[in-house]
Design an enzyme around this catalytic site. Structure first.
Site, PDB file in Angstrom:
ATOM      1  N   ASP A  69       0.845  -1.195   0.000  1.00 42.14           N
ATOM      2  CA  ASP A  69       0.000   0.000   0.000  1.00 42.14           C
ATOM      3  C   ASP A  69       0.879   1.244   0.000  1.00 42.14           C
ATOM      4  OD1 ASP A  69       0.963  -0.560   2.542  1.00 42.14           O
ATOM      5  OD2 ASP A  69      -1.004  -0.789   3.457  1.00 42.14           O
ATOM      6  N   GLU A 129      -5.794   3.277   4.180  1.00 40.91           N
ATOM      7  CA  GLU A 129      -6.169   3.848   5.472  1.00 40.91           C
ATOM      8  C   GLU A 129      -7.673   4.080   5.598  1.00 40.91           C
ATOM      9  OE1 GLU A 129      -4.324   4.014   7.955  1.00 40.91           O
ATOM     10  OE2 GLU A 129      -2.260   4.080   7.250  1.00 40.91           O
TER      11      GLU A 129
END
Length: 379
Positions: A69, A129
Site C-alpha cells: 500500500d 487507510e
C-alpha cells in the site's frame, strides 16, 4: 539507477512526498516510473491510483499476487528527519512508504530472475487507510475475473523484534468500522422543553446499546469504543433538538461483525421511534477481518525459517484493521507482520518512521515465497 536500485533512497523519496488516501497521484507516478525503468509495463489507475504489474513465467503454473500500500495519514511530522515530509499535515506514519519500497525491491529482483512457471502480480494499492483501495482494485477490470492462487502482504509491526516474522492462521487483523449516529428532534426554549422533542433519553439509550453490543456475541472477540458524543449546544437557554454519537466497532469474526452492525441499526431505530425522532446512521472507513489460510500461513513460516528468521505466532488477532482483507476474502493467502523493533515508535504517531533495516528482510521473504510457488529466484 536502471542497473542499481536502492530501496532506501526510494523509500525516503516517498516519505518526503506523502499523499492522503485517494489523492496519491504523485506517489503513483513515482512508482510507475520506477517500474518502467525496470523494463515493466505497469497498468495504472487500477481501482483509483492503483498499479498492477504482471510478470509471466515461461511455463504454465499458479498465480501469486504480492501487495503493498502507499497512502499516508493526516498527521503533522516533526522536522527531525533529513527526509521528513514536505507536505504540511501529511506524513507516512504507518510505513506504507516502506511497504512499497520493499515490493519495488522484489520487482527489481524479478526483472533479472522472472518466475520459471506461472504468473506473479505485483499490486501497489492506494487508499488503505480509509478501507477503500483494496476492494476497488479487486473490482477493477484488471482483477475482477482473475484466478489467483496465492496472496501475500506484510505490515511492519512495532513492539516486535526487528526482522521477526509474525504470523497467525485464521483472523490476523480485525474487522472494524466507524459509525456516526445522528438523532434529530426539535429544539425549544429551555423554559418550555415540552414544546420540543429532546433526543437526550434516546442518546443515553444509544450509548448503552453500543457499550453492551459485544456482550451479545460471546463467541467472538469484539469491541466497541465510544469516540465522541454531543447533545445540543452549550447554551443554557436552549433545550436540545439534536444529538450525535460516534463509535468504532471491531470484531475478529466477519459474521459477528455484520450481525453487530445490523443489531445496532435495529436498536437505534427502535430508540428513535419511541422518542419521536428521526435518525441517520452512517458507516465510515469499513474493513472486514483479514483471514489467513492455514496453508499459506505455513508457507510464510517455511520461507521465514529457510532464511533463518525468527517466527512469532500470535495467540489472538491484531485489533487494528487492514484492507488487504478484501484480497484475502476473494483468494487464499496470508497477511503477516515483520517486526520493526521492540521499542520502535508506534504506528500512526508523529514520531514513527519505517525502519529501513527491515527492507532486505521483506524483500527476501517475498522472493522466497515466489520461489516456493514459481521457482527460479535466487539472491
Amino acid at each position: 539507477m536502471a542497473n542499481e536500485f536502492d530501496p532506501v533512497t526510494l523509500r525516503h523519496t516517498l516519505h518526503q512526498t506523502p499523499e492522503l488516501s485517494n489523492h496519491e497521484a504523485l506517489t503513483a507516478r513515482t512508482i510507475a516510473a520506477q517500474l518502467r525503468q525496470f523494463g515493466f509495463h505497469p497498468a495504472t489507475d487500477v481501482g483509483g491510483h492503483g498499479i498492477l504489474v504482471t510478470i509471466q513465467g515461461a511455463a504454465p503454473g499458479p498465480t501469486t499476487l504480492l501487495r503493498a500500500d502507499f497512502d499516508a495519514l493526516p498527521i503533522e511530522e516533526p522536522g527531525s528527519l533529513a527526509y521528513c515530509s514536505q507536505h504540511s499535515g501529511v506524513m507516512h506514519a504507518c510505513g506504507h512508504d516502506g511497504h512499497t519500497a520493499a515490493l519495488l525491491a522484489v520487482a527489481a529482483e524479478l526483472r533479472h530472475t522472472p518466475p520459471a512457471r506461472g504468473t506473479v502480480l505485483l499490486a501497489f494499492q492506494p487508499a488503505e487507510e480509509t478501507g477503500e483501495g483494496a476492494a476497488r482494485m479487486c473490482e477493477s477490470p484488471a482483477l475482477t475475473n482473475a484466478q489467483i492462487d496465492n496472496v501475500y502482504a506484510f505490515h511492519n509491526l512495532p513492539g516486535f523484534s526487528q526482522h521477526q516474522i509474525v504470523v497467525r492462521p485464521g483472523t490476523f487483523a480485525c474487522a472494524s468500522t466507524g459509525v456516526a449516529i445522528e438523532l434529530y428532534g426539535k429544539t425549544s426554549h429551555a423554559a418550555y422543553p415540552e414544546r420540543g422533542i429532546s433526543p437526550a433519553s434516546a442518546m443515553t439509550g444509544v450509548l448503552h446499546t453500543l457499550t453492551q453490543l459485544p456482550d451479545a456475541y460471546p463467541d467472538a472477540n469484539s469491541l466497541v469504543t465510544l469516540v465522541h458524543a454531543q447533545l445540543g449546544e452549550p447554551a443554557y437557554g436552549v433545550a436540545p433538538g439534536q444529538a450525535t454519537v460516534m463509535a468504532t466497532l471491531r470484531s475478529d469474526d466477519n459474521a459477528c461483525f455484520h450481525a453487530m452492525k445490523a443489531d445496532l441499526i435495529d436498536k437505534v431505530n427502535t430508540l428513535a421511534a419511541r422518542a419521536g425522532l428521526t435518525v441517520s446512521v452512517c458507516w465510515h472507513e469499513p474493513f472486514i477481518a483479514a483471514e489467513n489460510s492455514t496453508h499459506h500461513t505455513q508457507h510464510v513460516v517455511n520461507a521465514a525459517q529457510s532464511l533463518g528468521l525468527a517466527v512469532h505466532r500470535l495467540t489472538e488477532p491484531m485489533r487494528w484493521s487492514e484492507d488487504v482483507a478484501e484480497f484475502l476474502a476473494r483468494w487464499p493467502g496470508a497477511l503477516f507482520g515483520i517486526g520493526s523493533g521492540e521499542h520502535h515508535p508506534q504506528l500512526h504517531n508523529p514520531d514513527y518512521d519505517f525502519p529501513d533495516a527491515i527492507l532486505p528482510t521483506a524483500k527476501a521473504l517475498f522472493t522466497a515465497l515466489v520461489a516456493e510457488h514459481h521457482g527460479c529466484i535466487t539472491g
